[in-house]
Design a protein around this motif. Structure first.
Motif, PDB file in Angstrom:
ATOM      1  N   THR A  36      18.628 -48.128  49.006  1.00 41.50           N
ATOM      2  CA  THR A  36      18.532 -49.334  49.838  1.00 41.50           C
ATOM      3  C   THR A  36      19.796 -49.552  50.669  1.00 41.50           C
ATOM      4  O   THR A  36      19.730 -50.151  51.747  1.00 41.50           O
ATOM      5  N   ALA A  37      20.926 -49.072  50.184  1.00 38.75           N
ATOM      6  CA  ALA A  37      22.181 -49.252  50.924  1.00 38.75           C
ATOM      7  C   ALA A  37      22.187 -48.509  52.249  1.00 38.75           C
ATOM      8  O   ALA A  37      22.983 -48.842  53.148  1.00 38.75           O
ATOM      9  N   ILE A  38      21.316 -47.521  52.394  1.00 37.58           N
ATOM     10  CA  ILE A  38      21.240 -46.802  53.672  1.00 37.58           C
ATOM     11  C   ILE A  38      20.927 -47.774  54.801  1.00 37.58           C
ATOM     12  O   ILE A  38      21.538 -47.734  55.877  1.00 37.58           O
ATOM     13  N   ALA A  39      19.970 -48.675  54.564  1.00 30.15           N
ATOM     14  CA  ALA A  39      19.570 -49.634  55.592  1.00 30.15           C
ATOM     15  C   ALA A  39      20.641 -50.686  55.853  1.00 30.15           C
ATOM     16  O   ALA A  39      20.573 -51.397  56.864  1.00 30.15           O
ATOM     17  N   GLU A  40      21.624 -50.786  54.959  1.00 28.76           N
ATOM     18  CA  GLU A  40      22.667 -51.797  55.079  1.00 28.76           C
ATOM     19  C   GLU A  40      23.964 -51.222  55.648  1.00 28.76           C
ATOM     20  O   GLU A  40      24.999 -51.885  55.641  1.00 28.76           O
TER      21      GLU A  40
END
Length: 258
Positions: free
Chosen positions: A178-182
């Motif tokens: 999920t951190a990829i999108a952040e």
């Protein structure tokens, strides 16, 4: 009104990880008449890679490969589900798996997908970026990814296998799915600066959860070369495969020119 259909030109099934929000963010910017996108999620069990590193003592590359191994078992269910909607094309909204093992691995992976979808058309990140680069006549490329080193190595291997000179690969090594999108915009900007050069014909961004659709079209004007987000490449490839030749402005040169 006879034989009215919601999507008379194309109904495209999109296979995405359960953790991915970047693909749908980008797809929602393509409101094309007669075209609908139908995402089908597959479960991501191993979501936080940095926690897994701490828990097991394994390095980040081993954990990322474990993530992919677990993921492979979930993809067929997602495909099965979206096929029930009678879509007429399948687009893969994940990219690491399509580059894994270089050209040989890509061929084997696509064969497994085609065995399940039959005669439907298929768009993958690896194939779409290859075709996009060929449109521009690019031979020397750089790549930005959200992956750890092992992911970067497989991306480099794939593009080298198909005849491109990979000048630089910059992996942002994000701590979780999920951190990829952040990922902060400034990190992406810095990565572009690191991989660019006079010897680079084009820049590719891998990792479908890393949306760069808002940024890369502007950067193309600044750097005077193609910058191709993988989600733009797959959208372009899927549309053209469905016979949709609309030229779309504001989303980069690929969709405007080819």
């Amino acid at each position: 009104m006879d034989n009215y259909q919601i999507a008379r030109r194309a109904q495209i099934g999109v296979i995405i990880p359960s953790t991915n929000t970047g693909v749908e963010y980008d797809l929602q910017k393509f409101n094309l008449d007669g075209v609908t996108w139908h995402p089908s999620r597959f479960w991501i069990e191993l979501r936080n890679w940095s926690d897994e590193v701490s828990r097991t003592g394994d390095d980040e590359n081993t954990v990322f490969e474990r993530f992919l191994d677990i993921m492979r078992g979930e993809i067929p269910v997602s495909i099965r589900n979206v096929l029930s909607a009678k879509v007429n094309h399948i687009m893969l909204g994940m990219s690491a798996e399509t580059f894994w093992g270089g050209l040989e691995g890509n061929i084997a992976f696509e064969r497994e997908i085609r065995d399940q979808i039959g005669d439907l058309g298929l768009t993958t990140g690896a194939g779409a970026t290859k075709d996009a680069l060929n449109c521009f006549g690019a031979r020397r490329i750089s790549v930005i990814t959200p992956y750890p080193q092992v992911g970067d190595d497989n991306v480099r291997r794939f593009f080298s296998d198909i005849g491109f000179e990979v000048v630089k690969v910059k992996g942002l090594n994000r701590p979780s799915a999920t951190a990829i999108a952040e990922t902060p915009i400034q990190e992406v900007m810095q990565a572009i600066r690191e991989v660019d050069g006079d010897d680079v014909d084009a820049i590719i961004q891998c990792g479908t959860n890393l949306s760069t659709m808002d940024l890369f079209p502007i950067m193309e004007h600044w750097l005077q070369k193609p910058l191709i987000p993988i989600n733009v490449a797959t959208v372009w490839h899927a549309l053209r495969a469905c016979g949709i030749e609309d030229r779309i402005t504001g989303k980069g040169r690929l969709l405007e020119e080819f």
